[in-house]
Design a protein around this motif. Structure first.
Motif, PDB file in Angstrom:
ATOM      1  N   THR A 330       0.631  -1.228  -0.133  1.00 45.34           N
ATOM      2  CA  THR A 330      -0.141  -0.042  -0.048  1.00 45.34           C
ATOM      3  C   THR A 330       1.063   1.264  -0.115  1.00 45.34           C
ATOM      4  OG1 THR A 330      -1.780  -1.172   1.273  1.00 45.34           O
ATOM      5  CG2 THR A 330      -1.826   1.155   1.308  1.00 45.34           C
ATOM      6  N   ALA A 331       1.753   1.283   0.974  1.00 44.19           N
ATOM      7  CA  ALA A 331       2.635   2.481   0.802  1.00 44.19           C
ATOM      8  C   ALA A 331       3.308   2.573  -0.638  1.00 44.19           C
ATOM      9  CB  ALA A 331       3.775   2.213   2.095  1.00 44.19           C
ATOM     10  N   ARG A 332       4.054   1.529  -0.969  1.00 49.13           N
ATOM     11  CA  ARG A 332       4.563   1.696  -2.305  1.00 49.13           C
ATOM     12  C   ARG A 332       3.437   2.317  -3.419  1.00 49.13           C
ATOM     13  NH1 ARG A 332       5.538  -3.695  -5.614  1.00 49.13           N
ATOM     14  NH2 ARG A 332       3.167  -3.433  -6.079  1.00 49.13           N
ATOM     15  N   ASN A 333       2.280   1.916  -3.468  1.00 46.35           N
ATOM     16  CA  ASN A 333       1.382   2.558  -4.121  1.00 46.35           C
ATOM     17  C   ASN A 333       1.116   4.103  -4.007  1.00 46.35           C
ATOM     18  OD1 ASN A 333       0.820   0.108  -5.597  1.00 46.35           O
ATOM     19  ND2 ASN A 333      -1.036  -0.605  -4.403  1.00 46.35           N
ATOM     20  N   LYS A 334       1.312   4.187  -2.709  1.00 47.30           N
ATOM     21  CA  LYS A 334       1.048   5.668  -2.369  1.00 47.30           C
ATOM     22  C   LYS A 334       2.238   6.623  -2.973  1.00 47.30           C
ATOM     23  CE  LYS A 334      -2.833   5.822   0.181  1.00 47.30           C
ATOM     24  NZ  LYS A 334      -4.014   6.945  -0.314  1.00 47.30           N
ATOM     25  N   ILE A 335       3.279   5.819  -2.872  1.00 52.89           N
ATOM     26  CA  ILE A 335       4.554   6.593  -3.249  1.00 52.89           C
ATOM     27  C   ILE A 335       4.541   6.809  -4.718  1.00 52.89           C
ATOM     28  CG2 ILE A 335       7.238   6.416  -3.320  1.00 52.89           C
ATOM     29  CD1 ILE A 335       6.942   4.760  -0.839  1.00 52.89           C
ATOM     30  N   GLU A 336       4.166   5.676  -5.396  1.00 51.82           N
ATOM     31  CA  GLU A 336       4.151   5.633  -6.950  1.00 51.82           C
ATOM     32  C   GLU A 336       2.993   6.605  -7.661  1.00 51.82           C
ATOM     33  OE1 GLU A 336       5.714   1.084  -7.844  1.00 51.82           O
ATOM     34  OE2 GLU A 336       3.692   1.740  -7.979  1.00 51.82           O
ATOM     35  N   LYS A 337       1.878   6.911  -6.663  1.00 51.86           N
ATOM     36  CA  LYS A 337       0.950   7.868  -7.415  1.00 51.86           C
ATOM     37  C   LYS A 337       1.081   9.138  -6.543  1.00 51.86           C
ATOM     38  CE  LYS A 337      -4.099   8.289  -7.859  1.00 51.86           C
ATOM     39  NZ  LYS A 337      -5.339   7.700  -7.655  1.00 51.86           N
ATOM     40  N   ASP A 338       0.725   9.341  -5.188  1.00 49.54           N
ATOM     41  CA  ASP A 338       0.698  10.470  -4.617  1.00 49.54           C
ATOM     42  C   ASP A 338       2.021  11.167  -4.298  1.00 49.54           C
ATOM     43  OD1 ASP A 338      -2.142   9.874  -4.448  1.00 49.54           O
ATOM     44  OD2 ASP A 338      -1.810   9.182  -2.349  1.00 49.54           O
ATOM     45  N   PHE A 339       3.093  10.442  -4.086  1.00 52.75           N
ATOM     46  CA  PHE A 339       4.417  11.008  -3.779  1.00 52.75           C
ATOM     47  C   PHE A 339       4.937  11.612  -5.199  1.00 52.75           C
ATOM     48  CE2 PHE A 339       8.936  10.888  -3.629  1.00 52.75           C
ATOM     49  CZ  PHE A 339       9.152  11.881  -2.725  1.00 52.75           C
ATOM     50  N   ALA A 340       4.870  10.801  -6.037  1.00 53.14           N
ATOM     51  CA  ALA A 340       5.178  11.332  -7.400  1.00 53.14           C
ATOM     52  C   ALA A 340       4.656  12.719  -8.095  1.00 53.14           C
ATOM     53  CB  ALA A 340       4.918  10.165  -8.474  1.00 53.14           C
ATOM     54  N   GLN A 341       3.152  12.688  -7.593  1.00 55.41           N
ATOM     55  CA  GLN A 341       2.782  13.879  -8.025  1.00 55.41           C
ATOM     56  C   GLN A 341       2.801  14.921  -7.303  1.00 55.41           C
ATOM     57  OE1 GLN A 341       0.551  14.538 -10.425  1.00 55.41           O
ATOM     58  NE2 GLN A 341       0.927  16.373 -10.159  1.00 55.41           N
ATOM     59  N   PHE A 342       3.169  14.846  -5.893  1.00 60.90           N
ATOM     60  CA  PHE A 342       3.921  15.743  -4.820  1.00 60.90           C
ATOM     61  C   PHE A 342       5.150  16.230  -5.236  1.00 60.90           C
ATOM     62  CE2 PHE A 342       6.685  16.368  -1.150  1.00 60.90           C
ATOM     63  CZ  PHE A 342       6.010  17.470  -0.381  1.00 60.90           C
ATOM     64  N   LEU A 343       6.025  15.340  -5.585  1.00 62.57           N
ATOM     65  CA  LEU A 343       7.415  15.619  -5.973  1.00 62.57           C
ATOM     66  C   LEU A 343       7.371  16.867  -7.352  1.00 62.57           C
ATOM     67  CD1 LEU A 343      10.471  15.118  -5.663  1.00 62.57           C
ATOM     68  CD2 LEU A 343      10.135  13.342  -7.188  1.00 62.57           C
ATOM     69  N   ASN A 344       6.617  16.152  -8.229  1.00 63.92           N
ATOM     70  CA  ASN A 344       6.561  17.054  -9.516  1.00 63.92           C
ATOM     71  C   ASN A 344       6.156  18.583  -9.175  1.00 63.92           C
ATOM     72  OD1 ASN A 344       4.361  17.744 -11.991  1.00 63.92           O
ATOM     73  ND2 ASN A 344       6.186  16.857 -12.763  1.00 63.92           N
ATOM     74  N   ASN A 345       4.897  18.657  -8.474  1.00 60.04           N
ATOM     75  CA  ASN A 345       4.418  19.849  -8.231  1.00 60.04           C
ATOM     76  C   ASN A 345       5.206  20.587  -7.140  1.00 60.04           C
ATOM     77  OD1 ASN A 345       1.903  19.204  -9.225  1.00 60.04           O
ATOM     78  ND2 ASN A 345       0.874  18.535  -7.458  1.00 60.04           N
ATOM     79  N   GLU A 346       6.083  19.981  -6.448  1.00 61.98           N
ATOM     80  CA  GLU A 346       6.895  20.936  -5.483  1.00 61.98           C
ATOM     81  C   GLU A 346       8.262  21.200  -6.566  1.00 61.98           C
ATOM     82  OE1 GLU A 346       7.596  21.594  -1.942  1.00 61.98           O
ATOM     83  OE2 GLU A 346       5.344  21.642  -2.638  1.00 61.98           O
ATOM     84  N   LEU A 347       8.807  20.581  -7.084  1.00 62.99           N
ATOM     85  CA  LEU A 347      10.149  20.770  -7.711  1.00 62.99           C
ATOM     86  C   LEU A 347       9.800  21.569  -8.988  1.00 62.99           C
ATOM     87  CD1 LEU A 347      11.959  17.404  -7.881  1.00 62.99           C
ATOM     88  CD2 LEU A 347      12.244  19.119  -6.459  1.00 62.99           C
ATOM     89  N   LEU A 348       8.652  21.521  -9.724  1.00 65.18           N
ATOM     90  CA  LEU A 348       8.437  22.171 -10.948  1.00 65.18           C
ATOM     91  C   LEU A 348       7.625  23.629 -10.622  1.00 65.18           C
ATOM     92  CD1 LEU A 348       7.410  19.452 -13.221  1.00 65.18           C
ATOM     93  CD2 LEU A 348       9.698  20.435 -12.923  1.00 65.18           C
ATOM     94  N   GLN A 349       7.321  23.844  -9.324  1.00 68.77           N
ATOM     95  CA  GLN A 349       6.678  25.161  -9.000  1.00 68.77           C
ATOM     96  C   GLN A 349       7.934  26.149  -8.701  1.00 68.77           C
ATOM     97  OE1 GLN A 349       3.874  25.990 -10.041  1.00 68.77           O
ATOM     98  NE2 GLN A 349       3.711  23.765 -10.780  1.00 68.77           N
ATOM     99  N   ILE A 350       9.232  25.865  -8.554  1.00 69.85           N
ATOM    100  CA  ILE A 350      10.185  26.643  -8.125  1.00 69.85           C
ATOM    101  C   ILE A 350      10.288  27.740  -9.142  1.00 69.85           C
ATOM    102  CG2 ILE A 350      12.539  26.935  -7.874  1.00 69.85           C
ATOM    103  CD1 ILE A 350      12.728  23.855  -7.263  1.00 69.85           C
ATOM    104  N   ASN A 351      10.198  28.999  -8.630  1.00 69.33           N
ATOM    105  CA  ASN A 351      10.485  30.168  -9.523  1.00 69.33           C
ATOM    106  C   ASN A 351      11.963  30.397  -9.664  1.00 69.33           C
ATOM    107  OD1 ASN A 351       7.415  30.415  -9.829  1.00 69.33           O
ATOM    108  ND2 ASN A 351       7.668  31.327  -7.660  1.00 69.33           N
TER     109      ASN A 351
END
Length: 351
Positions: A330-351
């Motif tokens: 379950t944790a792996r699924n959360k990482i592959e879906k939710d954390f991947a989106q979190f990471l994308n949003n965090e890193l790519l919103q840098i100004n």
């Protein structure tokens, strides 16, 4: 000439004119083949100018089905003529759109390669429709080449300005993470521009090639790959399982980072805290595990910390060991879906 003869000739003339008018009305049987199918179904150019319109024919058991099929067939012209090996997939388009890399106009134009029933394309209308003698409806969709080309050309020009801005800012940036972010944005817009250029060439009657847009995309991809070699991430954890740690590493690798052991050469430091404990639910038929996952990310070049990712859950199984495995899953699924989106949003919103 007597009045009677004049009247008779006038009646004959009127009858002839009316007869001619009836022959050129909405009844198009004269332009149909032996099966009663309108001639424009097999040859749209016989009714409308191919120089003015990019056209496609659709059929169906109802008029709406025929219209939807016509729009879909028109979309497939883009799909077939654009090089199948080009790298911008629907997933990348959607993802980049969600991150506001593209303008609304670019997003709308990119939709022309998404095939879907009843999807109305830009500057496209149903030019004509007809039902044949077997009850099958036919519709002819046409896209105005000149007006649509003007819109595409303007949007491609606007995107070129964005690409240059991202690319120049990346060249002047010393922070590796910032460079990666800027080149990610430049690559996304350049990928979109290549697709738009291919579409434009199809609209104008040529082959679906990218031309200068492909050259620009290739240049930015080369710069991106060069920066990727310096985009190293170190992952530290005292309690994460192999499954959890591998999933976190995979999320970073998907964004273009490399995983290394040496923290000194890393631009990002990642700490994983994965806690599990038995959850007593007073069940005789199952054992339960309560788990919590916390991931912290630090930009080691600027000492900046990102938001903390946190997720928790509870899993059960016939045995405690199986419950632990299920928690890992379950944790792996959360990482592959939710954390991947979190990471994308965090890193790519840098100004």
């Amino acid at each position: 000439m007597t009045i009677m003869k004049k009247t008779l000739m006038l009646l004959i003339s009127i009858t002839f004119v009316v007869g001619m008018g009836c022959g050129s009305s909405g009844n198009t049987s004269g332009n149909s083949n032996s099966n009663g199918i309108p001639g424009w179904v097999e040859n749209p150019g016989s009714e409308y100018s191919e120089a003015k319109y990019l056209m496609a024919v659709g059929s169906g058991s109802t008029l709406n089905e025929a219209r939807g099929d016509a729009f879909s067939q028109l979309s497939q012209i883009f799909q077939m003529d654009i090089d199948a090996t080009q790298q911008l997939t629907t997933e990348v388009i959607d993802r980049s759109t969600n991150n506001n890399f593209y303008s609304e106009s670019t997003s709308q134009l990119l939709n022309n390669i998404k095939i879907g029933t009843n999807q109305e394309l830009m500057n496209t209308s149903i030019l004509t429709s007809e039902v044949d003698k077997f009850g099958t409806y036919h519709a002819l969709a046409g896209m105005d080449r000149a007006e649509t080309s003007r819109i595409y050309s303007q949007e491609i020009s606007n995107n070129q300005i964005k690409i240059s801005e991202f690319e120049n800012n990346a060249s002047n940036e010393s922070n590796i993470l910032q460079k990666l972010v800027l080149l990610t944005k430049a690559r996304a817009v350049a990928s979109a521009n290549e697709v738009l250029t291919r579409q434009l060439n199809v609209i104008q009657g040529g082959a679906g090639t990218g031309g200068d847009a492909t050259t620009t995309l290739t240049r930015i991809q080369e710069k991106f790959r060069a920066i990727q070699q310096q985009a190293n991430v170190s992952i530290q954890s005292d309690n994460a399982t192999y499954t959890v740690k591998s999933a976190v590493a995979g999320a970073f690798q998907k964004e273009g980072f490399s995983i290394i052991e040496n923290t000194e050469n890393a631009i990002l430091g990642v700490t994983i805290n994965y806690q599990t404990q038995e959850a007593n639910l007073n069940r005789d038929d199952a054992e339960f595990v309560k788990w919590e996952l916390v991931i912290e990310i630090e930009d080691k070049q600027s000492d900046r910390s990102f938001r903390t990712f946190m997720v928790e859950g509870r899993d059960g199984a016939p045995s405690y060991s199986d419950a632990l495995k299920r928690a890992d899953f379950t944790a792996r699924n959360k990482i592959e879906k939710d954390f991947a989106q979190f990471l994308n949003n965090e890193l790519l919103q840098i100004n």
